[in-house]
Design a protein around this motif. Structure first.
Motif, PDB file in Angstrom:
ATOM      1  N   GLY A 257       0.730  -1.407   0.033  1.00  0.00           N
ATOM      2  CA  GLY A 257       0.033   0.073   0.154  1.00  0.00           C
ATOM      3  C   GLY A 257       0.887   1.350  -0.006  1.00  0.00           C
ATOM      4  N   ALA A 258       1.887   1.293   0.847  1.00  0.00           N
ATOM      5  CA  ALA A 258       2.750   2.544   0.868  1.00  0.00           C
ATOM      6  C   ALA A 258       3.658   2.653  -0.425  1.00  0.00           C
ATOM      7  CB  ALA A 258       3.859   2.401   2.078  1.00  0.00           C
ATOM      8  N   THR A 260       2.637   1.566  -3.445  1.00  0.00           N
ATOM      9  CA  THR A 260       1.441   2.081  -4.425  1.00  0.00           C
ATOM     10  C   THR A 260       1.292   3.440  -4.439  1.00  0.00           C
ATOM     11  OG1 THR A 260       0.933  -0.487  -4.591  1.00  0.00           O
ATOM     12  CG2 THR A 260      -0.746   1.381  -5.305  1.00  0.00           C
ATOM     13  N   THR A 261       0.793   3.679  -3.450  1.00  0.00           N
ATOM     14  CA  THR A 261       0.364   5.337  -3.328  1.00  0.00           C
ATOM     15  C   THR A 261       1.442   6.232  -3.475  1.00  0.00           C
ATOM     16  OG1 THR A 261       0.792   5.121  -0.818  1.00  0.00           O
ATOM     17  CG2 THR A 261      -1.713   4.796  -1.615  1.00  0.00           C
ATOM     18  N   LEU A 262       2.677   5.995  -3.294  1.00  0.00           N
ATOM     19  CA  LEU A 262       3.792   6.760  -3.327  1.00  0.00           C
ATOM     20  C   LEU A 262       3.928   6.962  -4.946  1.00  0.00           C
ATOM     21  CD1 LEU A 262       6.058   8.620  -2.721  1.00  0.00           C
ATOM     22  CD2 LEU A 262       7.514   6.516  -2.546  1.00  0.00           C
ATOM     23  N   MET A 264       1.807   6.154  -7.344  1.00  0.00           N
ATOM     24  CA  MET A 264       0.627   6.888  -7.963  1.00  0.00           C
ATOM     25  C   MET A 264       0.765   8.431  -7.810  1.00  0.00           C
ATOM     26  SD  MET A 264      -2.506   4.094  -7.067  1.00  0.00           S
ATOM     27  CE  MET A 264      -3.642   5.336  -7.637  1.00  0.00           C
ATOM     28  N   ALA A 265       1.032   8.777  -6.699  1.00  0.00           N
ATOM     29  CA  ALA A 265       1.182  10.032  -6.706  1.00  0.00           C
ATOM     30  C   ALA A 265       2.514  10.810  -7.244  1.00  0.00           C
ATOM     31  CB  ALA A 265       1.379  10.542  -5.071  1.00  0.00           C
ATOM     32  N   GLN A 279      -6.631  14.776  -4.616  1.00  0.00           N
ATOM     33  CA  GLN A 279      -6.458  13.263  -4.792  1.00  0.00           C
ATOM     34  C   GLN A 279      -5.015  13.232  -4.547  1.00  0.00           C
ATOM     35  OE1 GLN A 279      -8.906  10.895  -7.794  1.00  0.00           O
ATOM     36  NE2 GLN A 279      -9.629  13.079  -8.629  1.00  0.00           N
ATOM     37  N   LEU A 283      -2.907  10.856  -1.766  1.00  0.00           N
ATOM     38  CA  LEU A 283      -2.141   9.710  -1.972  1.00  0.00           C
ATOM     39  C   LEU A 283      -0.801   9.880  -1.161  1.00  0.00           C
ATOM     40  CD1 LEU A 283      -2.593   9.241  -5.782  1.00  0.00           C
ATOM     41  CD2 LEU A 283      -3.185   7.691  -3.916  1.00  0.00           C
ATOM     42  N   VAL A 286      -1.463   9.427   2.540  1.00  0.00           N
ATOM     43  CA  VAL A 286      -1.596   8.041   2.837  1.00  0.00           C
ATOM     44  C   VAL A 286      -0.423   7.002   2.779  1.00  0.00           C
ATOM     45  CG1 VAL A 286      -2.772   5.824   1.806  1.00  0.00           C
ATOM     46  CG2 VAL A 286      -4.100   7.938   1.924  1.00  0.00           C
ATOM     47  N   SER A 287       0.380   7.421   1.800  1.00  0.00           N
ATOM     48  CA  SER A 287       1.806   6.746   1.729  1.00  0.00           C
ATOM     49  C   SER A 287       2.587   7.209   2.720  1.00  0.00           C
ATOM     50  CB  SER A 287       2.562   7.161   0.331  1.00  0.00           C
ATOM     51  OG  SER A 287       3.948   6.671   0.155  1.00  0.00           O
TER      52      SER A 287
END
Length: 564
Positions: A257-258, A260-262, A264-265, A279, A283, A286-287
């Motif tokens: 999760g960490a 993935t969000t990084l 994507m951002a 958004q 991200l 959350v990351s």
């Protein structure tokens, strides 16, 4: 393995815990780190000759396809847009592939430390080909993106599988040479991706066969995978259920999760959404939170144990391992940015097609491949690895600075010279960490070591390209908006991605030249991370406390460790 082996002593187990891992007959494996003067033992594998060549060729073919898929979308994106529309989703075609690979690197690395590497490799190959089949048969852009994510996940597993299979089936002296072949094949596949994709786009087979070709190659080597690859069971005698219980599910979820969000951002910010978009900010937040939770969970072994956690926290107390990680991330940033952006430079300044522009990258790829091979064979022969890092960093630093000063009229010969400097420099050590990490960490933690280095490599590539992409898109669009006020952001974004040369060609000559200069100015900034990464490597490379391979890894680690 040598025909003559001795029983495992308690002292040997204390120094090399791996001695009891793969010694199902009470003997020590031959591929443990040794002192430079110690006699080399036979390779620890049961197959040799033609059969071993087939195994190496078969598993390296999967690395070729994985790297090919990484850049094959460069030429199929216009065709995909024509087929499906959804131009705003274009960034996902490259982001999805990186996302799938990086998100599972730690969980997959742990799995390879628990289960049979042969069957994990085969399952990863199946996942990669399922993703490829979905891409080839995609009825819409969403299906194509999902296929890219699945292919990225499977490709990551194949890469880890190849590194593991080559590591456990070769001796210390052989290993750097064999692992250098991985870098060679990766480089060739990366530069041929746009060529292969463009060839299929222009043929009657259509762009879909750029993905279907993966299934054909996998089918060709399937008998090799199933019948010839040796089984590698790191936990011989332990039941599968017991191994499943050891898997750190919480750590796997938090790390995926960490990461993935990084990714994507950093990849979508400034490209698909503005940086101040809610958004993108969410991200990043959350990351950050997930990385904090992951660090706490791994350090204090919450819902896991020191031997089961997915991240090797113990490596963070090993100074040389930390340096290898940082150097691997930095050199991959420095090495891959030119691979992606030098062809784009030629498309805009010389009007090259994507295929022709990719061919202009051959000087970099040829010398990069040659340097990787030379490093793999000479480093193991002369034992010293630090000089490769220092010398390579200096060359990459010079090449990066020169690339950051190019103009639209820089002679082609000079560009090729800059490519050669970066190619030789990065090739000196871009793949070396995989072999070195196994000599500065305990042999029992080989799977951890490989996934640790792969995390560094993928992080360097993903974050480096994300930073470069954000710099290029934001800088180029900012300049072009002032020059072409009537153009929409969508038009400008397509134009600078190299997928819509028609728009720039439709401009008056003088305006087109001004627009090209603006794009080249943005490209100059893109190459700044190349020499920054090289400078980081140069500083770190003089800090190694171990400068040679084949030493007592545990004793070295004890002398160079520091507390968390």
């Amino acid at each position: 393995m040598s025909s003559e082996t001795s029983p495992v002593s308690e002292a040997e187990k204390a120094v090399h815990p791996a001695a009891e891992l793969s010694a199902d007959n009470g003997t020590i494996e031959a591929n443990l780190p040794r002192n430079p003067g110690e006699k080399e033992t036979a390779p620890p594998r049961k197959i040799h000759g033609v059969l071993w060549v087939l195994v190496v060729a078969g598993i390296l073919s999967s690395i070729f396809l994985y790297s090919l898929d990484n850049t094959v979308v460069a030429d199929i994106t216009p065709a995909a847009v024509n087929a499906f529309g959804d131009v705003l989703k274009l960034p996902w075609l490259s982001v999805g592939f990186l996302l799938g690979g990086a998100a599972v690197v730690l969980p997959f690395g742990k799995l390879f430390g628990l289960f049979d590497a042969k069957w994990l490799y085969i399952l990863s190959s199946i996942l990669f080909n399922v993703g490829s089949a979905l891409c080839g048969a995609a009825p819409n852009m969403n299906a194509l993106i999902v296929g890219r994510v699945l292919a990225g996940m499977g490709g990551n597993g194949m890469y880890l599988g190849v590194m593991t299979l080559l590591s456990v089936n070769t001796s210390d002296r052989e290993r750097p040479g064999y692992l250098s072949f991985v870098g060679l094949v990766w480089g060739i596949g990366t530069v041929l991706g746009p060529v292969v994709g463009g060839a299929f786009v222009e043929s009657s087979a259509t762009w879909r066969w750029a993905f279907y070709i993966n299934l054909c190659v996998a089918g060709l080597f399937a008998p090799v995978y199933l019948l010839l690859i040796p089984s590698v069971k790191p936990r011989q005698g332990t039941s599968s259920l017991a191994l499943v219980r050891e898997f750190d599910i919480v750590g796997a979820v938090l790390s995926s999760g960490a990461i993935t969000t990084l990714i994507m951002a950093t990849n979508l910010g400034g490209a698909l959404y503005p940086w101040n978009n809610g958004q993108i900010i969410a991200l990043f937040v959350v990351s950050f939170v997930l990385f904090i939770l992951f660090g706490i969970q791994q350090t204090y072994t919450i819902f896991t144990s020191p031997t089961a956690r997915v991240f090797p926290v113990q490596f963070m107390r090993n100074w040389n391992a930390v340096l290898l990680f940082c150097c691997a991330a930095a050199v991959n940033t420095a090495g891959f940015i030119p691979i992606y952006y030098v062809p784009l430079y030629f498309q805009f300044t010389r009007g090259d097609s994507a295929i022709t522009a990719a061919v202009r990258l051959l000087p970099l790829i040829f010398v990069l491949s040659a340097a990787i091979l030379a490093n793999g064979h000479l480093m193991s022969r002369f034992s010293y690895f630090q000089p490769w890092y220092v010398f390579g960093s200096v060359l990459t630093l010079i090449g990066g600075v020169l690339l950051s000063r190019i103009t639209a009229n820089t002679p082609e010969g000079q560009i090729y010279g800059f490519e050669i400097l970066v190619g030789v420099g990065t090739g000196c050590f871009i793949q070396a960490g995989y072999a070195i990490i196994q000599t500065v960490t305990p042999a029992a933690e080989m799977a951890y070591a490989i996934s640790f280095m792969m995390l560094a490599q993928l992080s360097g590539i993903a974050l480096g390209l994300a930073i470069a992409g954000a710099v290029f898109v934001n800088s180029a669009i900012a300049h072009l908006v002032a020059i072409l006020p009537n153009a929409s952001r969508e038009q400008l974004q397509l134009a600078i991605s190299g997928t819509s040369g028609a728009y720039l060609q439709s401009l008056p000559v003088e305006l087109r030249e001004v627009a090209t200069d603006a794009i080249v100015l943005a490209l100059q900034k893109v190459f700044i991370p190349v020499y920054v990464g090289a400078a980081v490597c140069l500083v770190l490379s003089v800090c190694f406390t171990q400068r040679k391979m084949f030493k007592d890894a545990v004793a070295i680690a004890a002398l160079t460790s520091f507390s968390l």
